[in-house]
Design a protein around this motif. Structure first.
Motif, short mmCIF file in Angstrom:
data_model
loop_
_atom_site.label_atom_id
_atom_site.label_comp_id
_atom_site.label_asym_id
_atom_site.label_seq_id
_atom_site.Cartn_x
_atom_site.Cartn_y
_atom_site.Cartn_z
N VAL A 11 0.85 -1.31 -0.12
CA VAL A 11 -0.11 -0.17 -0.11
C VAL A 11 1.00 1.19 -0.05
O VAL A 11 1.77 1.52 1.02
CB VAL A 11 -1.02 -0.01 1.36
CG1 VAL A 11 -1.58 1.58 1.43
CG2 VAL A 11 -2.14 -1.12 1.22
N ASP A 12 0.68 1.85 -1.01
CA ASP A 12 1.49 3.23 -1.03
C ASP A 12 0.55 4.40 -0.58
O ASP A 12 -0.44 4.41 -0.65
CB ASP A 12 1.56 3.69 -2.56
CG ASP A 12 2.43 5.21 -2.38
OD1 ASP A 12 3.45 5.03 -2.57
OD2 ASP A 12 1.83 6.23 -2.68
N ASP A 13 1.17 4.85 0.60
CA ASP A 13 0.55 5.90 1.43
C ASP A 13 0.53 7.28 1.02
O ASP A 13 1.03 8.41 1.73
CB ASP A 13 1.10 5.86 2.85
CG ASP A 13 0.33 6.34 4.00
OD1 ASP A 13 -0.94 6.52 3.65
OD2 ASP A 13 1.16 7.09 5.03
N GLY A 14 0.29 7.56 -0.24
CA GLY A 14 0.19 8.90 -0.80
C GLY A 14 1.34 9.52 -1.06
O GLY A 14 1.78 10.74 -0.96
N SER A 15 2.59 8.61 -1.68
CA SER A 15 3.57 9.16 -1.96
C SER A 15 3.79 10.44 -2.98
O SER A 15 2.93 10.32 -3.71
CB SER A 15 4.63 8.12 -2.50
OG SER A 15 4.74 7.06 -1.71
N SER A 16 4.66 11.12 -2.67
CA SER A 16 4.83 12.57 -3.50
C SER A 16 6.09 12.31 -4.66
O SER A 16 6.13 13.01 -5.43
CB SER A 16 4.93 13.80 -2.77
OG SER A 16 6.08 13.89 -2.33
N ASP A 17 6.83 11.14 -4.66
CA ASP A 17 7.97 11.03 -5.55
C ASP A 17 7.37 9.81 -6.60
O ASP A 17 5.98 9.99 -6.72
CB ASP A 17 8.93 10.45 -4.75
CG ASP A 17 8.98 9.12 -3.94
OD1 ASP A 17 7.68 8.34 -4.09
OD2 ASP A 17 9.77 8.70 -3.60
N ARG A 18 8.14 9.35 -7.31
CA ARG A 18 7.70 8.59 -8.44
C ARG A 18 7.16 7.08 -7.92
O ARG A 18 7.20 6.09 -8.40
CB ARG A 18 9.03 8.16 -9.18
CG ARG A 18 9.38 9.50 -9.90
CD ARG A 18 10.42 9.29 -11.03
NE ARG A 18 9.89 8.43 -11.96
CZ ARG A 18 10.74 7.06 -12.33
NH1 ARG A 18 11.75 6.80 -11.72
NH2 ARG A 18 10.22 6.27 -13.13
N SER A 19 7.16 6.81 -6.34
CA SER A 19 6.93 5.35 -5.94
C SER A 19 5.52 4.96 -6.60
O SER A 19 5.67 3.77 -6.85
CB SER A 19 6.54 5.63 -4.34
OG SER A 19 8.01 5.86 -3.77
N PRO A 20 4.50 5.74 -6.51
CA PRO A 20 3.50 5.05 -7.19
C PRO A 20 3.60 4.52 -8.58
O PRO A 20 3.01 3.22 -8.84
CB PRO A 20 2.14 6.28 -7.22
CG PRO A 20 2.81 7.02 -6.19
CD PRO A 20 4.18 7.29 -6.11
#
Length: 122
Positions: A38-47
């Motif tokens: 679960v990606d917790d709203g990342s602001s980098d390129r993670s999603p």
């Protein structure tokens, strides 16, 4: 067949480490297992990276707005189908035989409620 082990991974702004971390988890010698991120709203390129890796490696991926690590871990647990679960950070690396050893220990020691491996700083 339900997995015996669910690897649950909360991710937040971990783009530099995701490929190596998820590769190590998916190359575990133990089967059957499931991997859930679960990606917790990342602001980098993670999603973007996680979406591509989930297509490549076949794990469950959820991206949603930031709710914090506790809410993320609780959500991950709600998805897990395994008898045992392994919490794993998105910047960790898992040795290939780790889950085989740990699940064998837990199966042969039903009185044990948890088991941990040795941490090796990198």
């Amino acid at each position: 067949m339900n997995p015996l082990v669910s690897i649950i991974i909360p991710a937040y702004n971990a783009a530099p480490w995701l490929k190596e971390s998820l590769d190590s988890a998916s190359h575990s010698t133990y089967r059957p297992l499931e991997i859930i991120v679960v990606d917790d709203g990342s602001s980098d390129r993670s999603p973007e990276i996680l979406k591509n890796l989930s297509d490549e490696l076949g794990f469950r991926f959820v991206h949603r707005p930031n709710q914090g690590v506790i809410a993320t871990c609780n959500e991950l647990l709600s998805y897990a189908r395994g008898k045992f679960y392994c919490t794993f950070s998105s910047d960790d690396i898992m040795p290939p035989n780790c889950l085989a050893k740990q699940s064998h220990f837990l199966e042969t020691h039903p009185q044990a409620v948890a088991c941990f491996g040795q941490v090796v700083p990198m």
